[in-house]
Design an enzyme around this catalytic site. Structure first.
Site, PDB file in Angstrom:
ATOM      1  N   ASN A  55       0.824  -1.206   0.000  1.00  0.00           N
ATOM      2  CA  ASN A  55       0.000   0.000   0.000  1.00  0.00           C
ATOM      3  C   ASN A  55       0.862   1.261   0.000  1.00  0.00           C
ATOM      4  OD1 ASN A  55      -2.479  -1.374   0.190  1.00  0.00           O
ATOM      5  ND2 ASN A  55      -2.241  -1.589   2.405  1.00  0.00           N
ATOM      6  N   HIS A  56       0.305   2.329  -0.541  1.00  0.00           N
ATOM      7  CA  HIS A  56       0.884   3.662  -0.376  1.00  0.00           C
ATOM      8  C   HIS A  56      -0.140   4.468   0.415  1.00  0.00           C
ATOM      9  CE1 HIS A  56       3.837   3.566  -4.009  1.00  0.00           C
ATOM     10  NE2 HIS A  56       3.688   2.354  -3.474  1.00  0.00           N
ATOM     11  N   THR A  57       0.311   5.121   1.465  1.00  0.00           N
ATOM     12  CA  THR A  57      -0.630   5.807   2.341  1.00  0.00           C
ATOM     13  C   THR A  57      -1.449   6.856   1.589  1.00  0.00           C
ATOM     14  OG1 THR A  57      -0.889   7.074   4.379  1.00  0.00           O
ATOM     15  CG2 THR A  57       1.094   7.517   3.062  1.00  0.00           C
ATOM     16  N   THR A  84       1.457  10.281  -3.454  1.00  0.00           N
ATOM     17  CA  THR A  84       1.458   8.812  -3.382  1.00  0.00           C
ATOM     18  C   THR A  84       2.875   8.260  -3.289  1.00  0.00           C
ATOM     19  OG1 THR A  84       1.522   8.585  -5.804  1.00  0.00           O
ATOM     20  CG2 THR A  84      -0.655   8.662  -4.740  1.00  0.00           C
TER      21      THR A  84
END
Length: 207
Positions: free
Chosen positions: A79-81, A87
């Site tokens: 995941n990317h926060t 991103t």
């Protein structure tokens, strides 16, 4: 389980519990994995992705599951926060940006463990995302991308995966959830196997 291969001469299918070494991956008895393109003994490396110790997350798979070739479990480090304006994973590259190494996990959103129930069938090249819980008896269609929890005895498919239909009526699902046949002693499963195979729930004990 110590036995690795369920069928004589079939080196593509394994009892998954027998090949797992990572203590953060728990697999129930008789769950099988088939791999058409690679060595099924490499399940941890090829199928459990972005699963790094920093998150202390688990993959839990129940008993009597069937996992098809190419199934992937994508964990939180993929995941990317979404809390950031960007991103880009700046905390991951802390050296270039003079950031604290201790904050590296802020690069992604942590959604928790992946939990698969018992008697679940996951189809060819399906993808299960971080934090997903799949209920007992569910079916995941080939190449589905599972982004939301799946209720027990529900068939889902598509990108993202959506409900196609229930496998049984609500009363039957309730009975099966109460029955938990996968927890029976092996002798009892063998005794009632003809009724399980034929869908004869009325002949099973305790109902």
């Amino acid at each position: 389980m110590k036995k690795i291969y369920p069928r004589t001469g079939d080196m593509q299918t394994v009892y998954l519990k027998a090949v797992i070494k990572d203590p953060s991956i728990k697999v129930g008895d008789y769950t099988v994995y088939n791999d058409l393109n690679s060595n099924p003994l490499l399940f941890e490396q090829n199928n459990v992705l972005y699963h790094y110790p920093i998150n202390h997350e688990r993959l839990i798979i129940g008993k009597f599951c069937s996992i098809a070739s190419g199934t992937k479990f994508l964990f939180n480090c993929a995941n990317h926060t979404l809390k950031s304006l960007s991103t880009y994973t700046f905390p991951l590259f802390y050296e270039d940006w003079d950031l604290n190494k201790s904050d590296v996990a802020t690069a992604w959103d942590n959604k928790g463990d992946i939990v698969i129930g018992n008697d679940v069938w996951i189809g060819y090249e399906a993808i299960v995302m971080a934090g997903i819980h799949i209920g007992d008896g569910a079916i995941i269609a080939s190449r589905a991308v599972v982004t939301k929890d799946v209720p027990p005895y529900t068939i889902v498919g598509g990108v993202p995966a959506k409900t196609i239909r229930k496998r049984f009526d609500e009363e039957t699902v309730r009975k099966l959830e109460a029955l938990k046949w996968w927890d029976w002693p092996l002798e009892k499963i063998r005794r009632y196997l003809p009724y399980i195979k034929n869908g004869d729930i009325k002949s099973l004990p305790g109902l």
